[in-house]
Design a protein around this motif. Structure first.
Motif, short mmCIF file in Angstrom:
data_model
loop_
_atom_site.label_atom_id
_atom_site.label_comp_id
_atom_site.label_asym_id
_atom_site.label_seq_id
_atom_site.Cartn_x
_atom_site.Cartn_y
_atom_site.Cartn_z
N GLU A 1 6.42 3.87 4.12
CA GLU A 1 7.42 3.77 5.46
C GLU A 1 8.57 2.69 4.82
N LEU A 2 8.24 1.97 3.85
CA LEU A 2 9.76 0.85 3.29
C LEU A 2 10.50 1.98 3.13
N PHE A 3 10.18 2.55 2.59
CA PHE A 3 11.63 3.96 2.08
C PHE A 3 12.18 4.72 3.48
N ARG B 1 12.22 4.10 6.24
CA ARG B 1 12.97 2.68 7.22
C ARG B 1 14.62 3.04 6.52
N LEU B 2 14.58 2.83 4.20
CA LEU B 2 15.29 2.58 4.31
C LEU B 2 16.25 4.32 3.61
N GLU C 1 2.67 1.62 2.54
CA GLU C 1 3.29 0.46 2.99
C GLU C 1 4.94 1.58 2.75
N THR D 1 1.27 -0.85 0.00
CA THR D 1 0.00 -0.05 -0.26
C THR D 1 1.15 1.22 -0.38
N ALA E 1 7.21 9.60 -2.70
CA ALA E 1 8.06 8.56 -1.67
C ALA E 1 9.11 9.10 -2.01
#
Lengths: 321, 275
Positions: A102-104, A106-107, A99, A96, A151
């Motif tokens: 959240e992924l980016f 964190r990275l 998500e 989603t 993003a």
């Protein structure tokens, strides 16, 4: 602009693929809050330049610095301060929007306690609440592109690269992207925007670099570029193909004159003022050419582009009336 | 450059921590993040678990009921007892092929381009994938083991069963990196699928997974004895039967570590090259 003030700085960027020189000495610099439009037809080398600046492609010669970091020598530092939204929406389709962000986040190593508030802030600000919890595979083109750009913003980049961010979008999606770009520039982000659309560059960019076949063919503000054509244009429309053929013949000798057979239109640059226009119209009339209408107009960026590269840009049909 | 915007000095940004410790910490953190992402993806594609076990189930059922009588009689043993450890290893190998095709599909998705422009460890992109696949593989292996039990297979001990499945998962993990390297080199998912026939089938069939090496022609025996699938099958068989042989286990460990040592760096390098 001095070296200290530029966030994105390219000096003589060159890339070869075999015999093809995809980028040939591309040079520019972009300061905080500035939008630079890198304009050119398909295959001009815009994406190649963006890929070199964002560490995705090695630089054959020349150099580039982002926020003071050398792109070739310190790519890891460069990656911390840039955001990239490419032509294809680079998001995870199975995840989603929330998500993905959240992924980016964190990275980008955003601290855990700032992640959630930052993501919520972005979802609110870019009006993504209605689809933020559905997988990206279900999004419309505009929604996906919006997520893609957002993003790139997760870590508040100093330098943002938007590679043809509106290609393939409908007018509404395009307007949304334009609004976002303006807001980001206003907040101080240095933005490199590539586009095939003159209209887009005209609306968004403070500065335009026109490239064709890897080479810079013109630079300047939109106003300066238009002024480069440097003269008014007498635009004449005629009713029949016969009139068109005759008019074309009679104006062929004027330097810079161009024609459009489909629209039975003749464009003649006017360098000697009203007297020249009158003389030209009289000549046509005396030769029996009928005229539907004519107008004296300012040159558009399209005229400039045509003059610079010899090829017209893509029309922005979906937006223009 | 121009007078249109008010030039302000760019904020000083902090350079990346490129010390060995900094890199290691980043790699670990990023791998955990990528694993989180890949596990969400795995959970949203439950059909992949079906694909993960389908080959094992086919081989188990087909070989046991179709060829089992003929092969078993020749060898003078209960064929199911011989077959099951081999099927475990084949299931793990199938998992590695899934890594290969799945990673090729990942590479075709635009999101991979973004990963490359992020301040992240690039190993993590592949490690997240191979670890997530190892988890799926483990679930698949447990399902295959349950089916084997239903068909009448007996482990020597529970500890042996756990050890056998753990070793098989480790072997599958190392083959996943080989699969990732092939995907990173070839890129097109279709092509990767075709190519896997070339390495998967010879390794699978000319092995001791389904038949003992001494039933094969002499010229094939050295290959069939020492190639990784045979070594793995023999080692896993030992653990299942409660008769682990040090040679088999050492060889299996050597292949597992060897594959990782070669294909972790190779796959990362191939991945980082622009297509």
């Amino acid at each position: 602009m001095s070296r200290m003030n530029s966030v994105i700085e390219a000096a003589g960027l060159t890339k070869r693929f075999g015999d093809v020189v995809a980028a040939d000495g591309v040079t520019f610099s972009i300061g905080r809050g500035q939008v630079l439009g890198l304009l050119g037809p398909n295959g001009a080398g815009k994406t190649t330049a963006v890929k070199m600046l964002t560490t995705l492609l090695s630089i054959d010669s020349g150099s580039a610095r982002i926020a003071g970091f050398d792109v070739a020598r310190d790519p890891e530092s460069v990656r911390q301060v840039i955001g990239l939204a490419g032509q294809a929406a680079a998001v995870d389709e199975k995840l989603t929007a929330r998500e993905n962000l959240e992924l980016f986040a964190r990275l980008y190593k955003l601290p855990r306690n700032r992640r959630r508030s930052r993501i919520n802030e972005l979802i609110d600000r870019f009006d993504m609440g209605s689809f933020a919890d559905r997988p990206a595979a279900t999004y419309s083109g505009g929604q996906r592109r919006r997520l893609d750009i957002v993003a790139a913003l997760v870590a508040e980049p100093l330098a943002l690269f938007l590679d043809e961010p509106t290609t393939g979008l409908d007018p509404r999606g395009r307007a949304e992207v334009w609004d976002s770009v303006r807001a980001l520039a206003a907040a101080g982000t240095a933005i490199l925007l590539t586009t095939q659309y003159l209209d887009e560059a005209d609306r968004l960019a403070d500065h335009i670099v026109v490239i064709d076949q890897g080479r810079t063919v013109a630079t300047g503000t939109p106003v300066e570029l238009k002024a480069e054509v440097g003269r008014d244009i007498l635009e004449i429309h005629v009713p029949t193909d016969g009139d068109f053929a005759r008019a074309r013949e009679l104006t062929a000798a004027v330097p810079g004159a161009s024609v459009n057979a489909d629209r039975r239109q003749v464009d003649v640059p006017i360098t000697e003022g009203a007297e020249q226009s009158l003389r030209l119209l009289r000549t046509l009339e005396e030769s029996g050419v009928r005229i539907d209408d004519f107008q004296l107009r300012q040159p558009t960026l399209d005229d400039t582009f045509l003059a610079l590269t010899g090829s017209p840009t893509k029309p922005l049909e979906e937006v223009q009336p | 450059m121009t007078a249109t915007a008010q030039p302000t000095t760019a904020e000083p940004a902090i350079a990346a921590d490129v010390s060995a410790l900094g890199r290691l910490r980043r790699s670990t953190e990023d791998t955990a993040t990528m694993l989180w992402r890949d596990m969400i993806r795995t959970a949203r594609q439950p059909e992949m678990l079906v694909f993960a076990v389908v080959m094992g189930v086919f081989f188990l059922v087909l070989f046991n009921y179709v060829f089992g009588g003929a092969i078993g009689m020749g060898a003078g043993v209960d064929y199911l007892q011989f077959l099951v450890p081999g099927v475990f290893v084949i299931t793990a190998l199938q998992g590695a092929q899934q890594t290969s095709m799945g990673f090729a599909a990942d590479l075709a998705e635009g999101v991979t381009d973004r990963f490359r422009s992020l301040p992240m460890s690039q190993v993590a992109v592949i490690a997240g994938r191979t670890i997530a696949d190892a988890v799926r593989n483990l679930i698949g292996l447990i399902l295959v083991a349950l089916l084997a039990l239903v068909m009448g297979y007996r482990f020597d001990s529970a500890a042996g069963a756990v050890a056998a499945i753990a070793l098989t998962t480790a072997i599958g993990f190392s083959f996943s990196w080989l699969g990732a390297a092939i995907a990173a080199k070839v890129r097109q998912p279709d092509m990767v699928g075709m190519l896997s026939m070339f390495w998967l089938f010879p390794l699978m069939l000319a092995s001791t997974a389904f038949t003992p090496a001494d039933s094969m022609p002499g010229w094939l025996q050295p290959f069939a004895t020492y190639q990784p699938i045979s070594v793995a099958a023999d080692a896993v068989r030992g653990l299942c039967e409660g008769t682990p042989a040090t040679t088999d286990l050492t060889l299996a460990a050597a292949w597992t570590i060897g594959l990782l040592v070669v294909f972790v760096p190779v796959s990362v390098r191939l991945y980082q090259q622009s297509p």
